[in-house]
Structure formats: structure tokens, C-alpha cells
Write an enzyme that holds these catalytic residues in place. Structure first.
Site, mmCIF file in Angstrom:
data_model
loop_
_atom_site.group_PDB
_atom_site.id
_atom_site.type_symbol
_atom_site.label_atom_id
_atom_site.label_comp_id
_atom_site.label_asym_id
_atom_site.label_seq_id
_atom_site.Cartn_x
_atom_site.Cartn_y
_atom_site.Cartn_z
ATOM 1 N N HIS A 1 -4.499 -0.635 6.286
ATOM 2 C CA HIS A 1 -3.464 0.379 6.436
ATOM 3 C C HIS A 1 -2.852 0.427 7.824
ATOM 4 C CE1 HIS A 1 -4.381 3.090 2.718
ATOM 5 N NE2 HIS A 1 -4.431 1.789 2.426
ATOM 6 N N HIS B 1 0.555 3.617 -2.387
ATOM 7 C CA HIS B 1 -0.411 4.655 -2.802
ATOM 8 C C HIS B 1 0.292 5.867 -3.411
ATOM 9 C CE1 HIS B 1 -4.273 3.045 -1.357
ATOM 10 N NE2 HIS B 1 -3.542 2.450 -0.423
ATOM 11 N N ASN C 1 -6.828 -2.958 -5.052
ATOM 12 C CA ASN C 1 -8.113 -2.431 -5.510
ATOM 13 C C ASN C 1 -7.992 -1.030 -6.093
ATOM 14 O OD1 ASN C 1 -7.530 -1.712 -2.704
ATOM 15 N ND2 ASN C 1 -9.487 -0.657 -2.720
ATOM 16 N N HIS C 2 -6.880 -0.331 -5.843
ATOM 17 C CA HIS C 2 -6.703 1.009 -6.393
ATOM 18 C C HIS C 2 -6.033 0.986 -7.765
ATOM 19 C CE1 HIS C 2 -7.820 3.913 -3.146
ATOM 20 N NE2 HIS C 2 -7.761 2.816 -2.416
ATOM 21 N N HIS D 1 -4.506 -9.164 -1.060
ATOM 22 C CA HIS D 1 -4.911 -7.766 -0.908
ATOM 23 C C HIS D 1 -6.426 -7.737 -0.771
ATOM 24 C CE1 HIS D 1 -3.909 -3.424 -1.384
ATOM 25 N NE2 HIS D 1 -5.198 -3.358 -1.706
ATOM 26 N N HIS E 1 -3.850 -4.193 1.870
ATOM 27 C CA HIS E 1 -5.135 -3.484 1.857
ATOM 28 C C HIS E 1 -5.453 -2.823 3.195
ATOM 29 C CE1 HIS E 1 -9.030 -2.245 0.455
ATOM 30 N NE2 HIS E 1 -9.638 -2.914 1.420
ATOM 31 N N ASP F 1 0.815 -1.223 0.000
ATOM 32 C CA ASP F 1 0.000 0.000 0.000
ATOM 33 C C ASP F 1 0.846 1.270 0.000
ATOM 34 O OD1 ASP F 1 -3.021 -0.929 0.557
ATOM 35 O OD2 ASP F 1 -1.663 -2.214 1.673
ATOM 36 N N ASP G 1 -1.653 -2.073 -4.404
ATOM 37 C CA ASP G 1 -1.859 -0.624 -4.283
ATOM 38 C C ASP G 1 -0.539 0.139 -4.345
ATOM 39 O OD1 ASP G 1 -4.556 -0.813 -4.240
ATOM 40 O OD2 ASP G 1 -4.824 -0.365 -2.115
#
Length: 726
Positions: free
Chosen positions: A243, A19, A124-125, A213, A241, A17, A57
């Protein structure tokens, strides 16, 4: 087995993650995400690890900006490429783990010097979307920077095959499962349609590592992945997934494996789980044993959070019965925020190796949650949250949401002036826009009232596609499909009064909701877009796909467009003035007698061949794509232009320049499609003369008997053997 040494240890840097691209337009926090990712990659090089494992992610959006892609590629190239040889040996069939043109690990590519390979699944992002179903990770894999594995092409039939790696006497089976919608994955596991593969030999010698994830906690009844759904032969599961950083592995006695949750490397919401210190870990695997070395990230922006209840604060407990106490209450809250700012900055300074001047200390993230329910007969006069937060413009990074007021109520819902039931304020306060799924937000607001025609769960899914996937036409397509289904249902009813119709509409809506929840009802289909008109200027007129006139509203319109395209394809393939005349300009003055290779018959032949080409493209798309890059394609119908011209002696009126250009573009697209779908066989010569419609049979080498619709592309050895046969 001989005693294992340091030479047998596989060192893996684990992170999830990242991001990259989160809040990149924020002038204060815009660079936070890629700076923390760059620190992670620098740690991989500094600690001299054997590989990096990312748990999804990597990007915050599935269409990352050029800035985000540039920063990620810069970090990967700076820290992962080099002359140091990679000591990991791949033992599995790489074509089954890595799809695409280059179906092998990047460090075995002779044209790239990779010292630290990066293995990643998608989340998922940054999931695949759009035409071709590509993800941002596909671009990184094509550039040789990332090994993208763990794809899930079929969400209802998942097969997970490990990447088998070995260093010395240590064998590692790396499993990966990219993100699937939680409710759908729960159903797939429950129905027994998830299959795990294990090494064929010496199963007891392999260390089984898996990364997923998915939701780790049961936010809804089926909206998560239970740990007991995973197989018991696993040794360690890296969970993405979520955080919240839980870097120390926790043992699951029921399944006999450990679970590690590294968490995110950047705070994407002001929640308690994000306030936990951010870590990555170095996983050292020796034989079947492992140990974890947590590493605290230093570039992460400091974050401090606190929650208070005003009625329990001794200093201000009595203010609820006083008049004009707003100023006093505000001063008390300001003092608490100042303490949080000092606390966050102090913790950040302690992590740094050297003392930095005050101007280089980043502004912290601060969140103060205040429950302001007053005792009976009292009231707390609170300042506007926006005005209060703006008092700290030069002190914090989140200048608009420093404080959050909420009040607890005994009742479960409240009503607006219009009479619509709304969730209670505590529920609304917890639904932060950056920390909740759109479907959940829609469900919270629709549970209090009933939709008459549209199904509720499908409505939330369409809103999610509109917001998360940037599908401009998702809502319009959802409404059209729902209304079409209701009308079709009611058309079969005769002599029904208004009450009976209303009941039937409600029953059909309930049926559609149950079918969608059970996975029997397909999602909103992807909107079909008309071709962009000639002369359309994207910079001046905007994106054509966003215009209302670009959407094809019905199958009749789509069929009409297909007929128009077919008529253009059926035109002569030559270049020049009479290359492709449109409908409006195709009015010959003289009518020629039909010949054996006449135009009308040629058109029929081409249309039938196109249907067969499309079938071949669907059945064997992966094989065709891989062969495209391995061996040159044999001549096809599109390359036999002279034969077409000889068979069509009819004179054509000259077409306008714009029409010729449009027809040429359409024909070029059709020709390229035919070339890609049939790279291994050619059209019989007799077809050009209009005497035969039979196509050459495809050999057994080109169509496999395996019933797996998503068979990986053939390996290099298979392609070479096929080439030698020919």
C-alpha cells in the site's frame, strides 16, 4: 523500423488496491473507497488513455456488498463505455487469456461500445471462492465491463501467457499473475514450476509489461516474491498488494527491468506507509521505451501521522519524576494532535483547484504513536487511549484510535497471570487488526507455548479461512481432521504407556506441521452442507449454512445423503402425483412381476450412468461449459421421460405434496447436472428398455489429447468447424 510518432504510443492508466467497500459501514469513512476509485476512472476518461490496468484488490472483500458492486459498475459504465473506438488490436488467442462464456476482450464484442478497456487481475482480498470458484471480477467480465486475466487455476503449476496488443508500430505483451499464497508461490518458483510464454516472432520488438499482487518485502523467509524470481526479459513490473505509494519506477540492475509500486488509493490502516501521498500513473509506451506521469489523487481523505518518544521530549522529560502529572502530559499530547489536524487539512486544501468552505473539508485521519518508557526510577501517567481519542470527535475521522501508546522492553516476552507467555507490548502494538494477516497474529501468540495435538501452522490457516473467507465451519473441520489423523496414527500402536503415547502424538503433530509447510498436506477441506430443509425461512431462522446441524461431519453421513439422493433420482421422472415418491411413502400394495424394463434394473443403469457423467464433467468441464452456450444440447436420458414411464408399469402409492416437491427439486437438480456434463451425445435407445448399459463413444473432437487439465475453452473458429463436421 520507421520513426515512431504519437499515433504509435500506448497510454495506460495504472492503479492498484482500490479496496472498494472498505469501512463502508462507517458513517464518516464509508464512501471513501468508491469515491477514490471513481476519481481514478474519471482520470482515465479525462486523460484519454487507451486502457486501464488494475493490479488487484479492486474490492476489499471477495463477496462485495451490493453497494460496492453498484458503485464500481456505475463508475466503469460512466467512464469506459462510449462511441470512441479503441485503437488496440489483439494479436494473441483470446481464449487462452480470458476464460468463461465470453472469452474475448470486451471492446471487440459487437453488442458493447467500449472506448476504454479495463484489464485486471485479482488480489488476495477479491480472490475466487465458493461454489464454482468465481470471483467478483467474473461478474464484471460477464457484464462486459472488465477484462479479467492472469488467472492461476493451479498454484503448483503456473503457466503465464501474455495478452498481445498492438497500436501502430508499438507492440505490448501484457503479463498478469493473480494472487497466490506467498509461501506456496515461493515454493512453486523455487521448484521451477512457473512457466512464462513469449511471442513467437519478433521477440525483440515487444514491450513486456507484467502486473503481480504479492508481498514485495521479505516479511518472513518465504512469505514474499523476490524480484529475481521473475524473468529477465520483462521491461516493467507493476507491483500490487503493497500500500505504500512508490510511483516512480526503480531500476533493478540484476534483472535489468524496472519496478513500479502504485500503492493503494485508500488508507486501510493507520501505518506510516499509508501516510504517503496517494498517486496513480499514466504509462506511455512507444516502441521499447516508456515514461511515467504520476498524478496525485485529490479525493483521498487526508492522513497525518507522527511518532514521538516521551523521554526525548524536552518539555515533558522531567515529568516522569513528578506526582500527578497526567493533566500536563495530556495537554502536551493534545497540542501535538491539533498540529497534525491543521497540517493534514492544509495539505488537502492545497491540492484542490478552488477554495472550499470549511464544512466541505473532510475530517482527517490522525495517528500519534507514543513510546512512553520512562527513565530509571520514573513513570509516565498516560490517559486512557479511548478517552483521549474521544476528545477529537468533531475534528477527526478515526475517533477511537487517534493515539497509540507502547513501551519498549528488553525482554522478548511477558507472562500473564495464568502463566501463558505473551509477546512483548511493542509486538502487540504493531499487530493492528486491519494491517496483519490472521496467520501471523495466531503464530505470534502460539510461538510462546506448544500445542499438544493440533498442528500450529494449520491452526493459523483455519483461523484465516474463518475470518477472511467467512467459512463458518473451517475451525470445526480443522479440529475434526486433525483428531482423526491422530487417532488413526495411534490405532496402529499396541502396548504403549502414557509417556510413549504422548511422545508419539508430539511426533505426529510435528510431522503434520512439516507436511503442511512443504505443501504436502492439503488445506482444511471445504465443509459439506446438507440440503436446506423444506420450509426453512432464511429471514426468520438465519442462513442454513451457519447452523450446526447443516454440517456433514463424516464421510458416512455424506454417503448416506448421497444414497438418499440416488433413491430419489431413480424414481420415475414424470410430473404429477406419482412423479417422485419418497422412501416413507413408496409402499405399493401390489407387487408386479419384473419386466424387461423393470424399475430395479433401470435404477442400476441410471446410477452407473451418473458415475460416468461425473467423470466426464471433471475431465472436460471447460469444454462442456463453452459448448453449452454455442450449440444446443442433444437429447439425453433426462429428456426421455415417456420411455421411462413405459418401462415402469409398477403402480405407486400417491405421495404427500411436500415429498413430491422435494423429490422433484432433487431430480431437477440431477437432470440439469447431466445435461451440463453431456451436451454433445445422447443415450442409446436400447438403454431405456433395460437391454444395454453401453454408452456411445465420444469422438476425438470432444476429448483432447492435450495433458493440460485446465485447457482454455475452444475459440469461436474451433466451435464453428466442429459444428460443420456434424
Amino acid at each position: 523500423m520507421p520513426a515512431l510518432t504519437a499515433a504509435d504510443t500506448i497510454r495506460v492508466l495504472v492503479a492498484t488496491d482500490s479496496h472498494v467497500g472498505y469501512s463502508e459501514r462507517d458513517h464518516i469513512r464509508g464512501d471513501d473507497s468508491w469515491k477514490s476509485f471513481h476519481e481514478v476512472m474519471c482520470l482515465a476518461k479525462e486523460k484519454d488513455v487507451d486502457m486501464v490496468l488494475l493490479g488487484g484488490d479492486l474490492f476489499h472483500e471477495n463477496k462485495p456488498s451490493r453497494k460496492s458492486m453498484y458503485q464500481v459498475m456505475r463508475s466503469l459504465r460512466t467512464n469506459c463505455l462510449g462511441e470512441k473506438p479503441c485503437e488496440l488490436e489483439v494479436l494473441s488467442d483470446m481464449s487462452e487469456n480470458f476464460q468463461g462464456a465470453f472469452n474475448h476482450v470486451n471492446y471487440e464484442d459487437p453488442d458493447i461500445n467500449v472506448s476504454i478497456p479495463v484489464f485486471s487481475i485479482h488480489g488476495n482480498h477479491d480472490d475466487p471462492s465458493g461454489e464454482g470458484h468465481f470471483a467478483a471480477l467474473d461478474l464484471l467480465q460477464m457484464s462486459g465491463l472488465v477484462n479479467y486475466f492472469g488467472r492461476t487455476p493451479e498454484a503448483d503449476n503456473i503457466q503465464i501467457k501474455p495478452v498481445l496488443l498492438q497500436k501502430g508500430n508499438t507492440k505490448l505483451a501484457l503479463y498478469g499473475m493473480s494472487n497466490v499464497r506467498d509461501e506456496r508461490l515461493f515454493r512453486t518458483f523455487r521448484d521451477g514450476k512457473v512457466k512464462f510464454f513469449q511471442p513467437g516472432t519478433q521477440k525483440q520488438d515487444w514491450f513486456n509489461l507484467m502486473t503481480v499482487h504479492q508481498n514485495h518485502h521479505a516479511y518472513t523467509e518465504t512469505g514474499y516474491l523476490p524480484e529475481n524470481f521473475l524473468p529477465g526479459f520483462l521491461d516493467l513490473v507493476v507491483w500490487g498488494h503493497e500500500h505504500e505509494c512508490l510511483i516512480d519506477p526503480k531500476y533493478n540492475p540484476e534483472m535489468d527491468f524496472h519496478v513500479m509500486q502504485p500503492g493503494s488509493s485508500v488508507a486501510t490502516s493507520l501505518m506510516p506507509g499509508e501516510a504517503v501521498a496517494k498517486h496513480v500513473a499514466i504509462l506511455s509506451i512507444t516502441g521499447r521505451d516508456f515514461k511515467v506521469e504520476p498524478i496525485r489523487l485529490r479525493t483521498v481523505r487526508p492522513f497525518a501521522m507522527k511518532e514521538i518518544v516521551l523521554s526525548e521530549q524536552k518539555e515533558i522529560k522531567s515529568l516522569s519524576r513528578k506526582q500527578d502529572h497526567r493533566a500536563e502530559l495530556t495537554r502536551h499530547l493534545i497540542s501535538i494532535v491539533d498540529e497534525l489536524i491543521d497540517q493534514a487539512q492544509t495539505e488537502w486544501k492545497e491540492l484542490q483547484d478552488e477554495e472550499l468552505p470549511e464544512e466541505e473539508v473532510p475530517k482527517p485521519l490522525v495517528r500519534l504513536r507514543v513510546e512512553y518508557s520512562a527513565p530509571s526510577g520514573g513513570n509516565y501517567d498516560c490517559e486512557n487511549p479511548q478517552r483521549f481519542s474521544n476528545r477529537f470527535v468533531e475534528k477527526v475521522a478515526n475517533v477511537n484510535d487517534v493515539i497509540q501508546f507502547y513501551r519498549k522492553k528488553a525482554s522478548g516476552s511477558r507472562k500473564m497471570a495464568s502463566g501463558v507467555d505473551m509477546p512483548e507490548e511493542s509486538v502487540l502494538a504493531s499487530l493492528a487488526i486491519d494491517s496483519v494477516r490472521i496467520e501471523k497474529l495466531v503464530r505470534e501468540f502460539l510461538e510462546a507455548q506448544n500445542l499438544t495435538i493440533l498442528p500450529q501452522n494449520s491452526f493459523g490457516d483455519a483461523v484465516g479461512q474463518f475470518v477472511d473467507k467467512d467459512d463458518k465451519h473451517a475451525m470445526e473441520m480443522f479440529v475434526q481432521e486433525s483428531l482423526k489423523s491422530q487417532v488413526k496414527h495411534l490405532m496402529g500402536v499396541d502396548n504403549a504407556d502414557e509417556d510413549e503415547l504422548r511422545t508419539m502424538v508430539d511426533e505426529h503433530r510435528t510431522k503434520m506441521e512439516k507436511m503442511f509447510a512443504a505443501g504436502e498436506l492439503k488445506r482444511v477441506r471445504k465443509a459439506k452442507i446438507r440440503p436446506k430443509p423444506e420450509g426453512w425461512n432464511t429471514d426468520l431462522d438465519g442462513n442454513w449454512s451457519d447452523q450446526p446441524g447443516a454440517l456433514i461431519h463424516s464421510d458416512n453421513e455424506a454417503g448416506q445423503d448421497d444414497d438418499d439422493a440416488a433413491s430419489v433420482v431413480a424414481a420415475p421422472k414424470g410430473r404429477g402425483k406419482a412423479a417422485a415418491a419418497s422412501k416413507k411413502t413408496a409402499a405399493p400394495a401390489k407387487k408386479a412381476a419384473p419386466t424387461r424394463g423393470g424399475r430395479g434394473k433401470k435404477k442400476v443403469v441410471e446410477e452407473e450412468s451418473e458415475e460416468e457423467d461425473n467423470d466426464l464433467l471433471m475431465d472436460d468441464s471447460d469444454n462442456g461449459e463453452s459448448q453449452l452456450f454455442v450449440q444446443p444440447a442433444k437429447p439425453t436420458r433426462a429428456t426421455q421421460k415417456p420411455a421411462v414411464r413405459k418401462a415402469s408399469p409398477v403402480k405407486r402409492a400417491p405421495a404427500p405434496r411436500g415429498s413430491a416437491r422435494t423429490a422433484n427439486n432433487t431430480a431437477a437438480r440431477s437432470q440439469s447436472k447431466l445435461n451440463f456434463s453431456q451436451p454433445t451425445f445422447s443415450q442409446p435407445k436400447s438403454q431405456a428398455n433395460g437391454t444395454s448399459k453401453k454408452m456411445q463413444q465420444i469422438s476425438d473432437d470432444e476429448i483432447s489429447d492435450d495433458d493440460d487439465a485446465f485447457e482454455p475453452a475452444p475459440s469461436t473458429a474451433t466451435v464453428r468447424s466442429t459444428r460443420s463436421k456434424r
